[in-house]
Write a protein that holds these residues in place. Structure first.
Motif, PDB file in Angstrom:
ATOM      1  N   LEU A 225      -0.032   8.710   2.861  1.00 21.52           N
ATOM      2  CA  LEU A 225       0.177   9.916   2.055  1.00 21.52           C
ATOM      3  C   LEU A 225       1.670  10.084   1.769  1.00 21.52           C
ATOM      4  O   LEU A 225       2.486  10.014   2.706  1.00 21.52           O
ATOM      5  CB  LEU A 225      -0.329  11.168   2.777  1.00 21.52           C
ATOM      6  N   THR A 226       2.011  10.318   0.529  1.00 18.98           N
ATOM      7  CA  THR A 226       3.422  10.463   0.154  1.00 18.98           C
ATOM      8  C   THR A 226       3.603  11.643  -0.793  1.00 18.98           C
ATOM      9  O   THR A 226       2.798  11.855  -1.706  1.00 18.98           O
ATOM     10  CB  THR A 226       3.933   9.166  -0.502  1.00 18.98           C
ATOM     11  N   GLY A 227       4.673  12.412  -0.566  1.00 16.93           N
ATOM     12  CA  GLY A 227       4.979  13.562  -1.400  1.00 16.93           C
ATOM     13  C   GLY A 227       5.468  13.151  -2.776  1.00 16.93           C
ATOM     14  O   GLY A 227       6.233  12.190  -2.918  1.00 16.93           O
ATOM     15  N   GLU A 228       5.058  13.911  -3.779  1.00 14.40           N
ATOM     16  CA  GLU A 228       5.403  13.557  -5.157  1.00 14.40           C
ATOM     17  C   GLU A 228       6.901  13.646  -5.441  1.00 14.40           C
ATOM     18  O   GLU A 228       7.406  13.012  -6.375  1.00 14.40           O
ATOM     19  CB  GLU A 228       4.642  14.448  -6.138  1.00 14.40           C
ATOM     20  N   TYR A 229       7.650  14.425  -4.626  1.00 17.18           N
ATOM     21  CA  TYR A 229       9.083  14.592  -4.855  1.00 17.18           C
ATOM     22  C   TYR A 229       9.944  13.666  -3.987  1.00 17.18           C
ATOM     23  O   TYR A 229      11.169  13.789  -3.979  1.00 17.18           O
ATOM     24  CB  TYR A 229       9.489  16.047  -4.614  1.00 17.18           C
ATOM     25  N   ASP A 230       9.332  12.748  -3.284  1.00 17.71           N
ATOM     26  CA  ASP A 230      10.090  11.841  -2.420  1.00 17.71           C
ATOM     27  C   ASP A 230      10.689  10.719  -3.271  1.00 17.71           C
ATOM     28  O   ASP A 230       9.957   9.933  -3.871  1.00 17.71           O
ATOM     29  CB  ASP A 230       9.170  11.257  -1.340  1.00 17.71           C
ATOM     30  N   PHE A 231      12.011  10.635  -3.325  1.00 13.54           N
ATOM     31  CA  PHE A 231      12.634   9.533  -4.050  1.00 13.54           C
ATOM     32  C   PHE A 231      13.179   8.466  -3.099  1.00 13.54           C
ATOM     33  O   PHE A 231      13.771   7.485  -3.543  1.00 13.54           O
ATOM     34  CB  PHE A 231      13.737  10.035  -5.000  1.00 13.54           C
ATOM     35  N   SER A 232      12.986   8.648  -1.783  1.00 15.62           N
ATOM     36  CA  SER A 232      13.340   7.612  -0.825  1.00 15.62           C
ATOM     37  C   SER A 232      12.176   6.635  -0.705  1.00 15.62           C
ATOM     38  O   SER A 232      12.318   5.434  -0.945  1.00 15.62           O
ATOM     39  CB  SER A 232      13.666   8.222   0.538  1.00 15.62           C
ATOM     40  N   CYS A 233      11.022   7.157  -0.336  1.00 20.00           N
ATOM     41  CA  CYS A 233       9.779   6.394  -0.418  1.00 20.00           C
ATOM     42  C   CYS A 233       8.970   7.064  -1.518  1.00 20.00           C
ATOM     43  O   CYS A 233       8.351   8.107  -1.305  1.00 20.00           O
ATOM     44  CB  CYS A 233       9.017   6.427   0.912  1.00 20.00           C
ATOM     45  N   THR A 234       8.991   6.513  -2.699  1.00 15.23           N
ATOM     46  CA  THR A 234       8.334   7.147  -3.839  1.00 15.23           C
ATOM     47  C   THR A 234       6.823   6.957  -3.765  1.00 15.23           C
ATOM     48  O   THR A 234       6.326   6.040  -3.090  1.00 15.23           O
ATOM     49  CB  THR A 234       8.834   6.551  -5.159  1.00 15.23           C
ATOM     50  N   PRO A 235       6.069   7.813  -4.452  1.00 15.52           N
ATOM     51  CA  PRO A 235       4.630   7.588  -4.530  1.00 15.52           C
ATOM     52  C   PRO A 235       4.293   6.188  -5.047  1.00 15.52           C
ATOM     53  O   PRO A 235       3.324   5.567  -4.598  1.00 15.52           O
ATOM     54  CB  PRO A 235       4.166   8.676  -5.509  1.00 15.52           C
ATOM     55  N   GLU A 236       5.112   5.683  -5.968  1.00 17.28           N
ATOM     56  CA  GLU A 236       4.882   4.334  -6.493  1.00 17.28           C
ATOM     57  C   GLU A 236       5.044   3.280  -5.402  1.00 17.28           C
ATOM     58  O   GLU A 236       4.297   2.286  -5.370  1.00 17.28           O
ATOM     59  CB  GLU A 236       5.850   4.045  -7.652  1.00 17.28           C
ATOM     60  N   ASP A 237       6.004   3.486  -4.490  1.00 10.60           N
ATOM     61  CA  ASP A 237       6.177   2.562  -3.360  1.00 10.60           C
ATOM     62  C   ASP A 237       4.923   2.530  -2.490  1.00 10.60           C
ATOM     63  O   ASP A 237       4.472   1.466  -2.061  1.00 10.60           O
ATOM     64  CB  ASP A 237       7.367   2.994  -2.490  1.00 10.60           C
ATOM     65  N   THR A 238       4.381   3.719  -2.217  1.00  7.16           N
ATOM     66  CA  THR A 238       3.207   3.800  -1.348  1.00  7.16           C
ATOM     67  C   THR A 238       1.967   3.250  -2.040  1.00  7.16           C
ATOM     68  O   THR A 238       1.164   2.527  -1.417  1.00  7.16           O
ATOM     69  CB  THR A 238       2.971   5.256  -0.912  1.00  7.16           C
ATOM     70  N   VAL A 239       1.789   3.558  -3.307  1.00  3.30           N
ATOM     71  CA  VAL A 239       0.642   3.028  -4.054  1.00  3.30           C
ATOM     72  C   VAL A 239       0.710   1.501  -4.115  1.00  3.30           C
ATOM     73  O   VAL A 239      -0.305   0.809  -3.947  1.00  3.30           O
ATOM     74  CB  VAL A 239       0.600   3.637  -5.474  1.00  3.30           C
ATOM     75  N   ARG A 240       1.903   0.959  -4.362  1.00  6.66           N
ATOM     76  CA  ARG A 240       2.083  -0.496  -4.380  1.00  6.66           C
ATOM     77  C   ARG A 240       1.705  -1.111  -3.042  1.00  6.66           C
ATOM     78  O   ARG A 240       1.024  -2.137  -2.967  1.00  6.66           O
ATOM     79  CB  ARG A 240       3.544  -0.819  -4.696  1.00  6.66           C
ATOM     80  N   THR A 241       2.129  -0.446  -1.953  1.00 11.19           N
ATOM     81  CA  THR A 241       1.826  -0.939  -0.616  1.00 11.19           C
ATOM     82  C   THR A 241       0.331  -0.894  -0.352  1.00 11.19           C
ATOM     83  O   THR A 241      -0.264  -1.864   0.135  1.00 11.19           O
ATOM     84  CB  THR A 241       2.574  -0.098   0.434  1.00 11.19           C
ATOM     85  N   ALA A 242      -0.295   0.236  -0.680  1.00  4.92           N
ATOM     86  CA  ALA A 242      -1.731   0.391  -0.438  1.00  4.92           C
ATOM     87  C   ALA A 242      -2.551  -0.612  -1.232  1.00  4.92           C
ATOM     88  O   ALA A 242      -3.609  -1.075  -0.766  1.00  4.92           O
ATOM     89  CB  ALA A 242      -2.161   1.810  -0.778  1.00  4.92           C
ATOM     90  N   ALA A 243      -2.081  -0.975  -2.429  1.00  2.00           N
ATOM     91  CA  ALA A 243      -2.819  -1.917  -3.272  1.00  2.00           C
ATOM     92  C   ALA A 243      -2.929  -3.291  -2.628  1.00  2.00           C
ATOM     93  O   ALA A 243      -3.856  -4.065  -2.937  1.00  2.00           O
ATOM     94  CB  ALA A 243      -2.145  -2.028  -4.639  1.00  2.00           C
ATOM     95  N   ALA A 244      -2.008  -3.602  -1.723  1.00  2.00           N
ATOM     96  CA  ALA A 244      -2.028  -4.899  -1.046  1.00  2.00           C
ATOM     97  C   ALA A 244      -2.863  -4.893   0.230  1.00  2.00           C
ATOM     98  O   ALA A 244      -3.006  -5.921   0.886  1.00  2.00           O
ATOM     99  CB  ALA A 244      -0.593  -5.334  -0.721  1.00  2.00           C
ATOM    100  N   ILE A 245      -3.401  -3.722   0.590  1.00  2.00           N
ATOM    101  CA  ILE A 245      -4.154  -3.586   1.845  1.00  2.00           C
ATOM    102  C   ILE A 245      -5.587  -3.172   1.516  1.00  2.00           C
ATOM    103  O   ILE A 245      -5.837  -2.029   1.117  1.00  2.00           O
ATOM    104  CB  ILE A 245      -3.509  -2.536   2.768  1.00  2.00           C
ATOM    105  N   LYS A 246      -6.510  -4.077   1.675  1.00  2.00           N
ATOM    106  CA  LYS A 246      -7.909  -3.780   1.361  1.00  2.00           C
ATOM    107  C   LYS A 246      -8.431  -2.663   2.269  1.00  2.00           C
ATOM    108  O   LYS A 246      -8.328  -2.731   3.478  1.00  2.00           O
ATOM    109  CB  LYS A 246      -8.762  -5.031   1.556  1.00  2.00           C
ATOM    110  N   GLY A 247      -8.971  -1.607   1.635  1.00  2.00           N
ATOM    111  CA  GLY A 247      -9.561  -0.515   2.399  1.00  2.00           C
ATOM    112  C   GLY A 247      -8.615   0.599   2.769  1.00  2.00           C
ATOM    113  O   GLY A 247      -9.033   1.583   3.392  1.00  2.00           O
TER     114      GLY A 247
END
Length: 301
Positions: A225-247
């Motif tokens: 879970l990532t906050g929409e206003y986080d520019f250190s770990c952006t939502p895009e960073d977390t979505v990219r990471t999650a896309a590489a992890i099945k489930g």
């Protein structure tokens, strides 16, 4: 609120880390499924006080938040001679596992934020069967540094104020004034060079690119879970990471920044409460299936 006593209890536990005794401070509240909470870089477990005092959540969870060595009320080990503090992936992982074992926690849930979110990914890689579920807040396999760490430990600069100033922009603009100030106050009180040492893990040693693809979420559920206003770990960073992890489960949290549990506890609760409830229901179903299987085996016998 005058005279009200909050439910959490603080105490110390002696933990063997790397063959050396560490006196670690932790606070806990509630009963049930153990939930261990990891604070952000340069701060301490006070960030989790709102979760610890949540009457509904603590009915089903034993919530535990501890100060890492060198942080908050956990001093450095007695052997420390003043050398530069640097947190590594191996040391961080060992500390979490050693703490859980010292308290004899059976398959705890671990939730961490920022550096705590990053190490949650490493726990999923290396020790998934040790845990009931893993929750990473503001977590990704890597973020490019956007800060100059040389400012974080200088004799001519107030380290605490610089640390607080550095992270202040990571708080969402909607976050209430009181929780915002409290979040930054913890940073102003950090030990000399500790934030910088934590960021060594975050920006150098904890690069998990190329490793997260092997995470098995059937062995241990993973929530990111990532906050929409986080520019250190952006939502895009977390979505990219999650896309590489099945489930992996991924959520972008509206109106929240890098410190969701402390900067806006009420808004954070709307996201974390359903996840904790899901973990609890999964546990009930698992026990129900196990009991049903045992009953059938008994009938067969």
């Amino acid at each position: 609120m005058n005279g009200a006593i909050e439910p959490m209890v603080g105490r110390y536990v002696h933990v063997d880390i790397g063959g050396e005794d560490h006196r670690i401070y932790f606070e806990e509240s509630g009963a049930g499924i153990p939930l261990v909470c990891l604070h952000t870089a340069g701060s301490d477990a006070r960030q989790w006080r709102h979760l610890l005092s949540d009457a509904e959540l603590t009915r089903h969870f034993r919530i535990i938040a501890f100060d890492m060595p060198w942080h908050g009320k956990s001093n450095p080990p007695e052997s420390w001679d003043g050398e530069e503090y640097r947190l590594t992936t191996a040391r961080y992982t060992e500390t979490i596992l050693a703490f859980c074992r010292a308290l004899k926690l059976e398959k705890p849930v671990v939730m961490g934020c920022s550096i705590g979110g990053r190490i949650v990914l490493n726990l999923a890689i290396e020790q998934p069967r040790e845990f009931r579920a893993l929750i990473g807040l503001e977590a990704a396999d890597f973020q490019a540094p956007w800060y100059d760490t040389s400012w974080l430990n200088r004799p001519d600069v107030h380290g605490g104020e610089v640390c607080a100033a550095l992270v202040s922009g990571l708080i969402a603009p909607q976050s209430p004034k009181g929780p915002r100030a409290e979040t930054l106050w913890c940073y102003k009180q950090g030990g000399p060079g500790i934030f910088k040492g934590d960021l060594y893990f975050y920006r150098v040693d904890g690069d998990l690119r190329g490793r997260i693809e092997g995470i098995d979420t059937t062995a241990c559920p993973l929530y990111l879970l990532t906050g929409e206003y986080d520019f250190s770990c952006t939502p895009e960073d977390t979505v990219r990471t999650a896309a590489a992890i099945k489930g992996a489960h991924v959520t972008t949290m509206a109106q929240l920044g890098h410190f969701p549990m402390s900067e806006n506890p009420a808004q954070f609760r709307t996201y974390i409460a359903p996840i904790l409830n899901q973990i609890r229901l999964d546990q009930i179903r698992k026990h129900s299936k196990s009991d049903s299987k045992s009953d059938k085996q008994g009938v067969t016998s």
